[in-house]
Motif scaffolding. Structure first.
Motif, short mmCIF file in Angstrom:
data_model
loop_
_atom_site.label_atom_id
_atom_site.label_comp_id
_atom_site.label_asym_id
_atom_site.label_seq_id
_atom_site.Cartn_x
_atom_site.Cartn_y
_atom_site.Cartn_z
N LYS A 69 0.83 -1.21 0.00
CA LYS A 69 0.00 0.00 0.00
C LYS A 69 0.86 1.26 0.00
O LYS A 69 0.58 2.23 -0.71
CB LYS A 69 -0.92 0.00 1.22
N LYS A 70 1.93 1.23 0.81
CA LYS A 70 2.84 2.38 0.87
C LYS A 70 3.50 2.62 -0.49
O LYS A 70 3.63 3.76 -0.95
CB LYS A 70 3.91 2.16 1.93
N LYS A 71 3.93 1.52 -1.14
CA LYS A 71 4.55 1.64 -2.46
C LYS A 71 3.58 2.23 -3.48
O LYS A 71 3.94 3.08 -4.29
CB LYS A 71 5.02 0.26 -2.94
N ARG A 72 2.34 1.74 -3.44
CA ARG A 72 1.32 2.24 -4.36
C ARG A 72 1.07 3.73 -4.15
O ARG A 72 0.95 4.50 -5.11
CB ARG A 72 0.01 1.48 -4.17
N LYS A 73 0.99 4.13 -2.89
CA LYS A 73 0.79 5.55 -2.58
C LYS A 73 1.93 6.40 -3.10
O LYS A 73 1.73 7.47 -3.69
CB LYS A 73 0.64 5.75 -1.07
N ALA A 74 3.17 5.89 -2.90
CA ALA A 74 4.35 6.63 -3.38
C ALA A 74 4.35 6.74 -4.90
O ALA A 74 4.65 7.81 -5.46
CB ALA A 74 5.62 5.93 -2.91
N GLU A 75 3.99 5.63 -5.59
CA GLU A 75 3.91 5.64 -7.06
C GLU A 75 2.85 6.62 -7.55
O GLU A 75 3.06 7.35 -8.52
CB GLU A 75 3.62 4.23 -7.58
#
Length: 512
Positions: free
Chosen positions: A441-447
């Motif tokens: 989820k954190k990676k998706r938010k950053a992307e």
């Protein structure tokens, strides 16, 4: 002399009534029952102390939800505290309440002795009957309107919960699935009988109902079959040998000739049966998806249809979770159980669980033992599915493995793992899954943030705005990082010692 006060909860608000000559009334319950229907006599017994109306429908719903769960709200607490005398007089007062949970909550919150037995239910019944006459400016019509409105909102609030975890859809879909199985079976048998007058040899070549219906629709008149239609037969049967056998049988068939109108009716009926069979497959997929949302652990343990039948027979997933393992074991075999109890014979070993693959794989001696063990695991899985906030299949996989190990134990004698160890492993796996999901989820938010920033930059360039300069990150040397770490250690552990200073120098020398 103990005095009795009655708390009455209405859709319009709370009311507290004082009962005159309580001890005498408690002795004469039949006279009280007769006085309930007479307003003049009941008015001499019960007097209104105070009434607290609800401000709006939302507060009424909040209060009624709290009362149903046995919780004392601030509104109720303040009203009871104001209406009932304080000090030494309160020790001699008993508050009559309709619900046992609510009475316990009031005694805990306010220290008032409460009762819900004896003459209290009869007095509450009388207040309910004459409520609109006991309060000024209140009519029977307004009372009915308030009750109806609150009743609708209360039932609506009880029905509203997580949409993705609605077990009612599973109950309806499994019932429809069973009905479709019966209907498709009877309809396909009707096609067999109907079409066999024209082409009787096809029944022996193709025993499957679905393929027979498709072939009846494709062939129609057997005399029209030729070598060109061999490819179409192979597509339906998925077997070149069967397709050739159908072609050979059509040339030397003993069936009677059939008219065009009869063939049209057979074709229409075959299309209906095929569409029903296709819909049955779609319904099975829908049931699978609903079971993964509602009861994933139960699904992985015993499968979609057996798990759905258990939920449907229990009435809901919460009811199934409340059942003990012994009840789950014989769900669906109630008639056999009561017959055995009546005739003092052997009780049934399994009900709906018989359709599980585990019982079929077990030996004749071990069928009862494995059904008891499987029922135990089903009760654990249903409770996890019912009360867990985040559904996952980890526990279901572990429980399934436990049943597999128990089957091996009956055959070979290999001792399986203990339940505590298995549950610990499942908890660890679940924690790892949660952590990995959070990282994703954190990676998706950053992307997403990067994409939005890039889009904003491109839009700014298109509008003629100068691109924003990226701030350069300060390059930190190795010495500075070491010094920072050492300084952090000294600040955490107090004043730095001589040893730590030596470490600083050594680290600097190594870095250089």
């Amino acid at each position: 002399m103990t005095k009795l006060y009655i708390l009455y909860e209405h859709a319009a608000g709370y009311g507290i009534f004082k009962v005159e000559e309580f001890e005498e009334i408690a002795m004469l319950l039949p006279q009280l029952e007769s006085a309930v229907h007479d307003l003049a006599r009941f008015n001499s017994i019960v007097k209104l102390v105070g009434f607290s109306p609800f401000k709006n429908a939302i507060t009424a719903l909040e209060n009624i939800n709290a009362i149903s769960e046995g919780i004392v709200t601030e509104v109720l607490q303040n009203f009871v505290d104001i209406s009932i005398p304080k000090g030494s007089k309160r020790d001699k007062i008993t508050l009559g309440v309709s619900d046992a949970k609510l009475s316990a909550a009031i005694t805990e919150a306010l220290g008032i002795t409460c009762s819900h037995i004896g003459a209290v239910p009869e007095v509450i019944r009388g207040i309910r009957h004459h409520h609109h006459n006991l309060i000024k400016g209140f009519t029977d019509k307004s009372s009915g309107v308030a009750q109806l409105g609150l009743g609708h909102s209360y039932s609506r609030a009880k029905i509203k919960f997580n949409v993705h975890r609605v077990d009612n859809m599973i109950i309806q879909s499994i019932a429809l699935l069973d009905q479709l199985d019966k209907d498709v079976n009877t309809f396909s048998m009707r096609i067999r009988e109907w079409y066999s007058y024209h082409f009787p040899e096809l029944v022996k070549i193709v025993p499957e109902n679905y393929t027979f219906a498709r072939l009846a629709k494709f062939i129609k008149n057997r005399k029209d079959l030729s070598d060109d239609s061999l490819e179409g037969l192979e597509e339906i049967t998925m077997d070149s040998g069967k397709a050739q056998a159908i072609l050979d049988a059509s040339r030397s068939s003993m069936g009677m000739d059939i008219s065009i109108v009869d063939l049209l009716n057979i074709e229409m009926f075959a299309t209906r049966v095929i569409s029903l069979a296709d819909y049955r497959k779609q319904l099975a997929e829908y049931l699978k998806s609903k079971m993964t949302d509602v009861a994933p652990n139960l699904q992985t343990l015993i499968g979609d249809q057996v798990g759905a039948r258990l939920i449907a027979h229990a009435g809901s997933l919460t009811n199934l979770a409340k059942y003990p393992a012994s009840t789950i074991q014989i769900l669906g075999a109630e008639k056999a159980l009561f017959r055995a109890l009546k005739t003092k014979g052997n009780t049934p070993k399994y009900g709906l669980l018989f359709h599980s693959t585990f019982i079929g794989r077990a030996g004749t001696k071990n069928k009862g033992r494995i059904s008891r063990y499987l029922a135990n695991k089903c009760s654990i899985a249903s409770r996890i599915d019912c009360f867990s906030e985040t559904p996952s299949q980890v526990f279901g996989e572990k429980l399934r493995q436990q049943v597999e190990d128990r089957l091996k134990f009956y055959e070979t004698g290999d001792i399986p793992k203990k339940n505590i160890e298995v549950m610990k492993e499942a908890m660890e796996e679940l924690e790892q899954q949660v952590k990995s999901e959070k990282k994703k989820k954190k990676k998706r938010k950053a992307e997403d943030l990067d994409e939005t920033s890039e889009l904003n930059a491109t839009n700014g360039e298109a509008n003629g705005e100068p691109p924003k300069k990226k701030k350069k990150k300060k390059s930190i040397s190795l010495n500075e990082t070491i010094e920072a770490e050492v300084s952090m250690d000294t600040t955490e552990n107090g004043d730095g010692s001589a040893k730590k200073k030596k470490k600083k120098k050594k680290n600097k020398e190594q870095a250089e």
